[in-house]
Design a protein around this motif. Structure first.
Motif, PDB file in Angstrom:
ATOM      1  N   GLU A  60     -12.319 -19.541 -24.922  1.00  0.00           N
ATOM      2  CA  GLU A  60     -11.614 -20.234 -23.850  1.00  0.00           C
ATOM      3  C   GLU A  60     -10.148 -20.265 -24.274  1.00  0.00           C
ATOM      4  O   GLU A  60      -9.843 -20.543 -25.434  1.00  0.00           O
ATOM      5  CB  GLU A  60     -12.115 -21.663 -23.690  1.00  0.00           C
ATOM      6  CG  GLU A  60     -13.528 -21.770 -23.165  1.00  0.00           C
ATOM      7  CD  GLU A  60     -13.909 -23.225 -22.982  1.00  0.00           C
ATOM      8  OE1 GLU A  60     -13.376 -23.860 -22.058  1.00  0.00           O
ATOM      9  OE2 GLU A  60     -14.719 -23.704 -23.788  1.00  0.00           O
ATOM     10  N   LYS A  62      -6.618 -22.076 -23.635  1.00  0.00           N
ATOM     11  CA  LYS A  62      -6.122 -23.309 -23.031  1.00  0.00           C
ATOM     12  C   LYS A  62      -4.689 -23.591 -23.444  1.00  0.00           C
ATOM     13  O   LYS A  62      -4.269 -23.246 -24.544  1.00  0.00           O
ATOM     14  CB  LYS A  62      -7.009 -24.480 -23.428  1.00  0.00           C
ATOM     15  CG  LYS A  62      -8.439 -24.291 -22.941  1.00  0.00           C
ATOM     16  CD  LYS A  62      -9.232 -25.545 -23.014  1.00  0.00           C
ATOM     17  CE  LYS A  62     -10.613 -25.262 -22.442  1.00  0.00           C
ATOM     18  NZ  LYS A  62     -11.222 -26.410 -21.865  1.00  0.00           N
ATOM     19  N   GLN A  94      -6.542 -21.797 -19.016  1.00  0.00           N
ATOM     20  CA  GLN A  94      -6.740 -23.108 -18.395  1.00  0.00           C
ATOM     21  C   GLN A  94      -5.656 -24.042 -18.913  1.00  0.00           C
ATOM     22  O   GLN A  94      -5.235 -23.931 -20.067  1.00  0.00           O
ATOM     23  CB  GLN A  94      -8.105 -23.674 -18.752  1.00  0.00           C
ATOM     24  CG  GLN A  94      -9.257 -22.826 -18.273  1.00  0.00           C
ATOM     25  CD  GLN A  94     -10.578 -23.331 -18.820  1.00  0.00           C
ATOM     26  OE1 GLN A  94     -10.664 -23.782 -19.948  1.00  0.00           O
ATOM     27  NE2 GLN A  94     -11.618 -23.255 -18.009  1.00  0.00           N
TER      28      GLN A  94
END
Length: 103
Positions: A60, A62, A94
């Motif tokens: 992920e 971020k 994100q």
């Protein structure tokens, strides 16, 4: 710079790069306070997220944005923060909420 840091981290991870599940960027007041334009904030953030996704395919990606408590953001600073977030998201990352920190 985010690109160099990401490249170095991927190199250091070597064959273990696929095990990395989170890449966290910290972008804040220092990234916009020294002559960065809204356009460059967007482009740099987008490129950083794309590079991280390419280097860390299972992670992920971020971005945590931050700025000093007690400092009001000018309209141009707020626009640059917004463009940084938009660029990062456009690059596949994100974005956490903007956070304040004490000096």
């Amino acid at each position: 710079n985010f690109q160099q840091q990401t490249d170095l981290a991927a190199t250091e991870a070597g064959s273990e790069v696929s095990k990395i599940d989170l890449v966290l960027f910290g972008g804040g007041y220092n990234d916009i306070a020294f002559g960065e334009t809204s356009n460059s904030c967007y482009a740099n953030a987008k490129s950083a997220a794309q590079n991280a996704k390419a280097k860390f395919p299972n992670a992920e990606i971020k971005l945590m944005q931050f700025y000093p408590i007690g400092r009001d953001l000018s309209s141009s600073d707020a626009r640059a923060f917004s463009e940084m977030a938009k660029g990062f998201a456009a690059g596949g990352g994100q974005v956490f909420e903007m956070m304040k920190y004490a000096l």
